[in-house]
Design a protein around this motif. Sequence first.
Motif, PDB file in Angstrom:
ATOM      1  N   ASP A   1     -32.122   7.372 -92.186  1.00 16.28           N
ATOM      2  CA  ASP A   1     -30.744   7.395 -92.679  1.00 16.28           C
ATOM      3  C   ASP A   1     -30.773   7.921 -94.109  1.00 16.28           C
TER       4      ASP A   1
ATOM      5  N   ASP B   1     -24.419   3.787 -96.458  1.00 19.64           N
ATOM      6  CA  ASP B   1     -23.552   3.299 -95.385  1.00 19.64           C
ATOM      7  C   ASP B   1     -24.249   3.356 -94.028  1.00 19.64           C
ATOM      8  N   ASP B   2     -24.908   4.484 -93.722  1.00 24.16           N
ATOM      9  CA  ASP B   2     -25.643   4.590 -92.456  1.00 24.16           C
ATOM     10  C   ASP B   2     -26.815   3.612 -92.428  1.00 24.16           C
TER      11      ASP B   2
ATOM     12  N   LYS C   1     -25.580   0.181 -91.712  1.00 23.11           N
ATOM     13  CA  LYS C   1     -25.230   0.064 -90.290  1.00 23.11           C
ATOM     14  C   LYS C   1     -26.495  -0.152 -89.450  1.00 23.11           C
ATOM     15  N   SER C   2     -27.521   0.663 -89.703  1.00 20.20           N
ATOM     16  CA  SER C   2     -28.778   0.501 -88.958  1.00 20.20           C
ATOM     17  C   SER C   2     -29.404  -0.862 -89.217  1.00 20.20           C
TER      18      SER C   2
ATOM     19  N   THR D   1     -28.059  -3.618 -89.880  1.00 20.69           N
ATOM     20  CA  THR D   1     -27.324  -4.758 -89.322  1.00 20.69           C
ATOM     21  C   THR D   1     -27.105  -4.662 -87.817  1.00 20.69           C
ATOM     22  N   THR D   2     -27.229  -3.460 -87.231  1.00 20.67           N
ATOM     23  CA  THR D   2     -26.909  -3.322 -85.809  1.00 20.67           C
ATOM     24  C   THR D   2     -28.103  -3.010 -84.910  1.00 20.67           C
ATOM     25  N   GLU D   3     -29.202  -2.521 -85.464  1.00 25.32           N
ATOM     26  CA  GLU D   3     -30.382  -2.258 -84.623  1.00 25.32           C
ATOM     27  C   GLU D   3     -30.874  -3.587 -84.074  1.00 25.32           C
TER      28      GLU D   3
END
Length: 125
Positions: A38, A42-43, A46-47, A49-51
């Motif tokens: 990333d 921001d990306d 996201k990674s 917290t969501t991976e």
Amino acid sequence: MTKALQGRRVLIIEDESLVAMLLETILDDMGCEVIGPDSNIDDGLKSATTEAVLDAALLDVNVAGREVFPVADALKARGVPFVFSTGYGEAGLPEHWRGHPTIQKPFTEGAIRDALMKAMNISLA
């Protein structure tokens, strides 16, 4: 190939494309599965917290003019170990992050391997 790191899912947050490609190659050679890279906060957030599964992360401290510490906080909250990467070394980190595994640019494959193993509490022996 470093068997201790084989199959580990490692997130890369790095805004310099050549450095990101080098990290991907190094991690691939160690048998890691690369998440990202990333190239912005921001990306990366996201990674982080969501991976579903992250074993570790390599975090460039300054990403496109923003500091990576919100991502570090998110990873710490999840219990995901990480390594800071910076041209300034540990001295460039805020006081409360000092002592955390840090590699200084330019880095070597050995420095990355050792820092990841230290962050993940894997014996270097």
